[in-house]
Structure formats: structure tokens, C-alpha cells
Design an enzyme around this catalytic site. Structure first.
Site, PDB file in Angstrom:
ATOM      1  N   LEU A 490      39.004  53.673  46.871  1.00  0.00           N
ATOM      2  CA  LEU A 490      38.697  52.404  47.539  1.00  0.00           C
ATOM      3  C   LEU A 490      39.483  52.229  48.832  1.00  0.00           C
ATOM      4  CD1 LEU A 490      38.708  50.048  44.430  1.00  0.00           C
ATOM      5  CD2 LEU A 490      36.718  50.978  45.612  1.00  0.00           C
ATOM      6  N   PHE A 495      51.779  52.859  49.988  1.00  0.00           N
ATOM      7  CA  PHE A 495      52.569  53.548  48.977  1.00  0.00           C
ATOM      8  C   PHE A 495      51.679  54.102  47.870  1.00  0.00           C
ATOM      9  CE2 PHE A 495      55.400  50.708  51.096  1.00  0.00           C
ATOM     10  CZ  PHE A 495      56.543  51.471  51.276  1.00  0.00           C
ATOM     11  N   GLY A 496      50.469  54.513  48.210  1.00  0.00           N
ATOM     12  CA  GLY A 496      49.611  55.145  47.231  1.00  0.00           C
ATOM     13  C   GLY A 496      48.152  54.786  47.423  1.00  0.00           C
ATOM     14  N   ASP A 613      54.334  40.688  53.823  1.00  0.00           N
ATOM     15  CA  ASP A 613      53.300  41.473  54.514  1.00  0.00           C
ATOM     16  C   ASP A 613      51.958  40.744  54.488  1.00  0.00           C
ATOM     17  OD1 ASP A 613      52.334  43.552  56.007  1.00  0.00           O
ATOM     18  OD2 ASP A 613      52.046  44.922  54.335  1.00  0.00           O
TER      19      ASP A 613
END
Length: 839
Positions: A490, A495-496, A613
Site C-alpha cells: 500500500l 520506517f517500513g 509529524d
């Protein structure tokens, strides 16, 4: 000339009288609560206060006690209604119970030449010999530390069995009963290990700082969540009776105080909070205390904090002792532990060893991979229970074990029914078991008849419907199957990667593979449990997690319409833009939903969560285009070190949304999120990136150009060209633009809180006019770099900002790239772990 001289002497005399000198022989009585000795500006008062039938001689601020006479003594300075506070002619200040003429407390200043007493405007009570201070309340604290009051290693803040102290190393400690240190806050390793004379003080702006002759400048150890705000707020540090150390804020005239910082965020980690043998856990309203089972009873039925006791003591049932199992529970243990109380054994041996040992009353098997077993000997035992704890504990009781039963059930009635009609009970139990088996088999066949390999996952995921909000734990193989081998990606987060998955019950989810996790198994589970308890209509829900070896994954609810940025900005892949444009009604709904979600994180959670963020990529839309904020709350998993001290090279977040304090190496607070939200708000209105530069904006950054157009009254020029100005509610558009410029002010203190932003959006609160922008360049004190940022700022800066900063363009010379055109250039905060899918 003579008349002027006399007037001057009169003024000096009046000023001395106003200094509130208290003459020897003065007396205060508990029978007259209105009689007080006041400070010159009347902010503080010294007199009697009442708590039920008990009276205390206390210094108060707006009715809030900040010092009590005899507060550190046994009994805490409690007196009766006949008590008097006497300032004797021999210089001694005494608190005496009139009914018994018993001494409650005294200053022990007899014969030291005390001629007067006074209460100054800082809340300090002074006994003076001329101009020399013989005794002061600041040098004899009880449970509270006030601004300008120095706290050294020889002092303690005491409340009941709990005390707060400062060590020679500079460490801060919380201690129970002068024996158990359950909180030890250590300094940054860059500080000297051996300080000469450390001094702790609370600054009026809300920062807790440590100073020493061997430190070049004071070290800031803690910030109140409202630090630097307001000019008529008193902040004070208090050792509370529940064992927690907190910074409070009290507005002048409000007569109430609000907690703005706590040393221990998890109240159940406070040793002895629920008393001996009490078990601390949480419900929807906060921490609660219970007994381990019905084998115990409360010491005081009216006060659960006083602990529990066995109904039958172990000594009264020789040979009949057994172990009560307490899943997800641990007995609080703090170093140093005696070697005889720590073992490396398995869970069964941990239970059995305690059962056969006459000196053991309880034990805890940590079950976190360490193999440790803690044994408790007859003494004070404090327990903590949570669904997120992997530990299992055992308590020795006289058999049989009588666990806590649901409300309305009765063990005695069940026993009676069994004795009276055993055949009827047998038939009912047998039918119930058969019915349950048939129901479970039918449910499994209906859900998993086409996918038998998902059977184990379906059984485990079924817990989600019955559990009390705890996140479901999945195995790595189960998530691998649900995502078809992590096939459909998706998005790629900071971080991944995030993949689409389908659980056995046909629920569509987003599965995120985490990278860069530094925490261990136990800490990871604790943080996941904390985030899963954060529920709000406008927050993405965490369904479960996987923590297996090196694999760390998070499972989220799936958002069909993806992230907000795909509806605001033109696609680079040539997609038809008309299909992805939100009308104004939907946009304003997204604005309100996002603001409410962030407000919940800041003001309505048990602990304030700063997002760090906020950007369109982290705002997801469900089937009905309702906004849900993602990417919050797991920052500690990426970098466990204290992230309040940031440098330019360690700044994380997304360029274009970073508040000025990030690049200026200043503390990050909830006001940092307000700045980022203001930038996002401007983008939702305009449909353009806030850092875009074009000929239309005269080669200026869009946010600067937009403010100039706003000053000219050209609201329609800022509005997204794809929206029809006749259809859009221009009053809402004007309100949103005005709020955005208030949010992106340079100084955090001038930005509104998110709660106030929601009120302004809803039209409840009047919106102030944004200040005129200022530009310039000033070096940032304390850094080796010159930071140059553009921002909308008021003409003056607040005193809370120790380093003046000015801004012209959004770039930093210390390695911060000035290119903002590519979304792939963005850097994300460590909290981006919670972002289910974004580019």
C-alpha cells in the site's frame, strides 16, 4: 524642602509596613479561617485551612496550600479546631492544640534574636533578626517546591510514606518508606558523574532545572506541558500523597491547579499505591485497587488504597497452603534485590519453589525471555496487573482458592445447588458444553470453510470481539498468510512498508513491517498496549501486533480512500485529477475531524501525546471521507533516548511542516503539532503545497505569498482553483485561512491550543487577527549553526525562548537540504511507526 523630606520618610515608613512584617505576640486561630498574614501583593496568605475535621496552618496561593507547618513531621501538622499559631516574644513560632495544650510544631528559633516575621511575594515565610534571616519556609520545605526556591541534597519533599530527594550525583529519586527507591531519574551521560553541590529549582516558566558549579549552564530536566505560557500562572512542584511527583499550574484567581507534568506516567508503577497485597490496574477512568482474590479482604472497605489481608493466615492452615495464580501480573521489584530473592528458573519452578518454601509468600515469573523469577518474603508486597504484562505471579493462600467472581454470582449458592441437585447441575453443564462445541464448530466452518489454513488465525482474532480493548497478538506466519506473502504493498513509510491483508473473518487490514526497533520485547508490548488504548473517532485504530524474534509488525484498520494528499495535490502519474478532488464541504469536515483527533491526543488522553509529524500523508479517509489521524505515539520504540534535546542533524519530521523550534534545537511540545496543523490547514484550503514556489506566487514560498494576499483581502486567490467560490462557504474559508496563520506563528506561546482551534473552527470562539510577519536573521544561541527559517511571527518574542531566532527562508545551513520539491526527500519522525500506509 522640609515638607518633601517628611513625605519621603512617610513613604518609606508605609513601604516598610506594606512589607507585611509580623510582630512578636501575633496569633492566628483555627476558629477564624478568614484571619491570615498576607504577602505584600496578597498573592500568598499564611493562616489556617480546613480538611474535614482537621486543621492545618498553611501558606496558600489562592486557597491552594503550598507549605504546611509540621508537614514533614509524623501526623503532617494536623491540628484541631481549637488550635492557634503563636509568634512568641522569644522568637519562636509555634502551632498548639488549645484543647490539650499539646505542641504540634515549632520553628525552634527561641533565643536566636528573632524580632519580626514576614511573608514575601514569592511565598517564603521568614523569621528575621533585623535584616538577617534566621529561619525560612523555603529552607524547611514540606511537600511543595515553589519558583525561586532552591532544593539541595539535604532537603526532602515528603507526603505520607513517600518522599522526593536529590542525590549528590544529580539524580532525582522517589522513595517509599525511606527504603524502596521506585524512581531514579539519571542525568544525561554527558554531564559530570560527580557534582560538587547540585541545586534543583523550578523556573517560573515551568522548567525544572539542575545547576552546579561544575556545569557550564543549568540542565533542564523536565518541562511542564504549558511551559512558557501566560504571565499570571504560578507553577509549583509537589510530592503528592499517591506517590507521584508532579508540576502543577494555577492561574491567578482560579483557586484550582492542573497537573502539567508527572514523573511517573504509569501510576500503577508507584510502589505501594494500592497498599500491602493490593493489586493496581486500570479502568476507563484511571487506576483502581483490588484484592488478589476472595481469599483476601480490604483492610478498610471505605479506602481501597490501604491494601488487603488474608482472611485466613498461612500459619493457621498448616499443610493446606496453595498458590493463587495471577496472570498478567507482577509484584513490583526495584534494585538492589537480595541474591536469595532472584532465580533463573521456569514458570512452573517459580511457582513450586515458593509453595514449598516457608519464607516465601509470593513470586513473579517475568516471562519476558529473561528467565527471571522474583521471590517475595513476608514484607510489604505491591502488585500491578495489566493485559499488556507478560508476567505471571503467584500468591500463597490457604486452600481452596476462591477467585474473584463476577457481580451477582455467589459461591455459596453454587455449592448449595450442587449439593441439593447434582444430577440437574450435571445435565446443565453437559448441555452447555455440547451446545458450545456445536456453536464453535459451526462458526469455524462458516468463516473458514474455504481457507482451512487460517483456522488458528480465526480463533485468535475472535478474541478481538471479546477482549477489553487489548491489542490482539498475531504470529508472523499468520500475518504472512493474510498478506499473501506481503504481496500487495500500500505504501512505503519512513520506517517500513505497509501491505494490504485480509484476516480470516474477511476483515481488511493494513499490516506494517517495522524497521529500526531498538526496544526489547517487554517495552515494545507496553508501548503497543498504550497506543491501543487510545480510541477516538478521528484516530486510526490499532487492531493488533506481532512481536516474534526480529519481526515487529503492527495491524491497523484499513482506510479505503487512502491519504488526504492524493485528494489535494496533482498526481505525478497522470491520473484524472477530477476524480480525486474533494468539495469544500468535505474539506471542512476533514479539517474539523483532524483538529478533533489531535485535540484528543493533546488534551483528552490520560497522558499528552505529541504527534510530531502532522501532514496530509498522515491524515487518512474512510469510506465516508471522515478524517482519521495516523502516525502517532510510538516514537520511543525507534529512539529510546531522551528526545527533548535535538540537534539540527538529528531533526526528524517532514520538511515544510517542521515548526521553527525543531530546527532551533528548542523543546518540542504540543504547540509543535499546532504549527504543523496550520500548514496542513492552508494546504487543504489552497490545494497546493505550502512550500511550493511559482511565478504566480512571485517566486515566494506559498505560505508567505498567501499571507500577503490575505492582508489584501484576496481570499478567493488563496482558495483552490478547482473549487467553485460560489459553492464554497467563503465565511468558513476565511475562518480557516485566518486560523492557519495563527497556528504557524514563530513562537509556540502565540499559537492557540488545539482545543481552542476546534472552538474557533466551530465558530464558538472569536478568532484573533494574525500578527504581521517579521523577517530577519539571528544566530541561535547554543548551537554551532546559523538557522534561517521563514515563519509568521509577532514583533516581540517571549521570555521563555532562551535563544532569539529569526527567519527568512525554510532552510538550515547545518546540512538541511533546501529542496522541497520531491516527496521522497522527506524525513519522518520515529513516531511514523503508527502510519498504516503513506508514501
Amino acid at each position: 524642602m522640609n515638607l518633601s523630606f517628611l513625605l519621603l520618610l512617610l513613604l518609606l515608613f508605609i513601604r516598610d509596613i506594606t512589607a507585611a512584617d509580623i510582630s512578636p505576640g501575633s496569633t492566628l486561630s483555627a476558629s477564624n479561617l478568614n484571619q491570615t498574614w498576607n504577602s505584600p501583593d496578597n498573592s500568598f496568605a499564611f493562616g489556617f485551612i480546613r480538611d474535614g475535621s482537621t486543621y492545618f496552618a498553611a501558606i496558600t496561593y489562592g486557597g491552594i496550600p503550598v507549605w504546611k507547618a509540621g508537614g514533614q513531621n509524623q501526623g503532617g501538622g494536623a491540628a484541631d479546631s481549637t488550635a492557634t499559631l503563636q509568634f512568641l516574644s522569644n522568637g519562636d513560632l509555634r502551632l498548639v492544640n488549645g484543647s490539650s495544650n499539646s505542641l504540634v510544631w515549632q520553628s525552634n528559633t527561641t533565643g536566636r534574636g528573632v524580632t519580626a516575621a514576614s511573608l514575601d511575594d514569592s511565598g517564603n515565610l521568614l523569621l528575621k533578626n533585623g535584616s538577617i534571616t534566621v529561619w525560612s519556609s523555603f529552607e524547611n520545605p514540606t511537600d511543595t517546591l515553589l519558583p525561586t526556591q532552591n532544593f539541595t541534597v539535604d532537603k526532602k519533599l515528603v507526603s505520607g510514606s513517600y518522599s522526593f530527594g536529590l542525590l549528590n550525583s544529580g539524580n532525582l529519586t522517589l522513595t517509599w518508606n525511606s527504603t524502596i527507591v521506585y524512581w531514579n531519574f539519571q542525568l544525561n551521560t554527558s554531564a559530570p558523574l560527580n557534582l560538587s553541590s547540585p541545586t534543583l529549582s523550578l523556573q517560573p516558566i515551568g522548567t525544572l532545572s539542575l545547576s552546579d558549579s561544575r556545569l557550564s549552564s543549568p540542565l533542564i530536566l523536565a518541562y511542564s506541558s504549558d511551559f512558557g505560557e501566560g504571565t499570571d500562572i504560578l507553577r509549583f512542584l509537589r510530592m503528592d500523597s499517591d506517590g507521584n511527583l508532579r508540576i502543577y499550574s494555577s492561574s491567578k484567581g482560579s483557586q484550582q491547579s492542573l497537573s502539567k507534568w508527572a514523573a511517573i506516567s504509569d501510576q500503577c508503577q508507584v510502589f505501594g499505591y494500592c497498599g500491602n497485597l493490593g493489586v493496581c490496574s486500570y479502568n476507563d477512568s484511571g487506576p483502581i485497587c483490588n484484592c488478589p482474590s476472595r481469599n483476601f479482604e480490604p483492610i478498610d472497605p471505605n479506602d481501597s488504597l490501604k491494601g488487603c489481608r488474608r482472611k485466613i493466615e498461612i500459619e493457621d492452615c498448616p499443610g493446606n497452603a496453595t498458590m493463587l495464580d495471577l496472570p498478567n501480573t507482577k509484584f513490583l521489584t526495584y534494585p538492589p534485590e537480595l541474591p536469595a530473592q532472584v532465580f533463573f528458573v521456569g514458570i512452573s519452578a517459580c511457582r513450586l519453589n515458593c509453595l514449598v518454601s516457608s519464607s516465601c509468600i509470593a513470586s513473579t515469573s517475568l516471562a519476558d525471555g529473561s528467565g527471571l523469577c522474583y521471590v517475595k518474603v513476608p514484607a510489604f508486597v505491591s502488585a500491578y496487573q495489566s493485559a499488556a504484562l507478560p508476567s505471571t505471579s503467584y500468591v500463597k493462600v490457604c486452600g481452596p482458592v476462591d477467585p474473584n467472581l463476577p457481580t451477582g454470582s455467589s459461591a455459596s449458592s453454587q455449592t448449595k445447588s450442587w449439593k441439593l441437585k447434582p444430577w440437574l447441575v450435571f445435565v446443565i453443564v453437559l448441555c452447555t458444553i455440547l451446545g458450545f462445541v456445536v456453536f464453535e464448530g459451526s462458526l469455524w466452518w462458516w468463516c473458514c470453510r474455504n481457507s482451512p489454513k487460517f483456522g488458528s488465525l480465526a480463533a485468535q482474532y475472535a478474541l478481538l470481539e471479546y477482549a477489553s480493548g487489548a491489542p490482539v497478538q498475531f504470529s508472523y506466519k499468520e500475518l504472512q498468510r493474510s498478506t499473501k506473502g506481503f504481496k500487495e504493498k500500500l505504501g512505503e513509510g519512513g520506517f517500513g512498508a505497509v501491505y494490504k491483508g485480509i484476516l480470516a473473518n474477511r476483515t481488511v487490514v493494513a499490516v506494517k513491517q517495522l524497521e529500526g526497533i531498538e526496544q526489547g520485547e517487554k517495552q515494545f508490548r507496553m508501548e503497543v498496549a498504550t497506543i491501543s488504548s487510545t480510541h477516538h473517532l478521528n484516530l486510526v485504530r490499532l487492531i493488533g501486533f506481532c512481536s516474534e524474534g526480529r519481526h515487529r509488525l503492527l495491524v491497523y484498520e484499513f482506510m479505503k480512500n487512502g491519504s488526504l494528499d492524493s485528494f489535494l495535490f496533482a498526481s505525478n502519474e497522470g491520473q484524472q485529477e477530477e476524480e480525486k478532488v474533494l468539495n469544500w464541504e468535505a474539506r471542512f469536515g476533514v479539517i474539523l475531524g483532524t483538529a478533533r483527533g489531535i485535540t484528543y491526543l493533546h488534551e483528552e488522553c490520560r497522558d499528552c501525546i505529541v504527534h510530531c509529524d502532522i501532514k496530509p500523508e498522515n491524515i487518512l479517509l474512510d469510506d465516508n471521507y471522515n478524517a482519521k489521524v495516523s502516525d502517532f505515539g510510538l516514537a520511543k520504540l525507534i529512539n529510546p533516548k531522551d528526545h527533548r534535546y535535538r540537534t539540527l542533524k538529528s531533526v526528524r519530521g517532514t520538511r515544510g511542516y517542521l515548526p521553527p523550534e525543531w530546527l532551533a534545537n528548542l523543546p518540542i511540545t504540543s504547540k509543535s503539532d499546532v504549527y504543523s496543523f496550520g500548514m496542513v490547514l492552508l494546504e487543504i484550503v489552497s490545494g497546493r503545497r505550502n512550500f511550493d514556489v511559482s511565478d504566480e506566487t512571485n517566486r515566494k514560498k506559498f505560505s508567505i505569498w498567501a499571507f500577503e494576499e490575505f492582508e489584501k483581502g484576496n481570499i478567493s486567490g488563496i482558495l483552490d482553483k478547482r473549487l467553485d467560490g460560489n459553492v464554497a462557504d467563503m465565511d468558513q474559508v476565511y475562518r480557516a485561512i485566518k486560523i492557519s496563520f495563527l497556528c504557524i506563528q514563530e513562537q509556540p506561546a502565540y499559537r492557540p491550543s488545539m482545543g481552542k482551534v476546534v472552538q474557533m473552527l466551530e465558530g464558538i470562539t472569536e478568532i484573533e487577527r494574525p500578527p504581521i510577519p517579521r523577517t530577519g536573521e539571528v544566530n541561535i544561541s547554543g548551537t554551532n549553526s546559523s538557522v534561517i527559517i521563514d515563519s509568521l511571527s509577532p514583533v516581540s518574542t517571549i521570555a521563555a525562548a532562551s535563544a532569539p531566532v529569526s527567519y527568512t527562508s525554510f532552510q538550515a545551513e547545518a546540512g538541511v537540504n533546501s529542496s522541497f520539491q520531491s516527496r521522497k526527500d522527506t524525513e519522518r519522525t520515529s513516531s511514523s511507526l503508527l502510519k498504516p500506509y503513506s508514501s
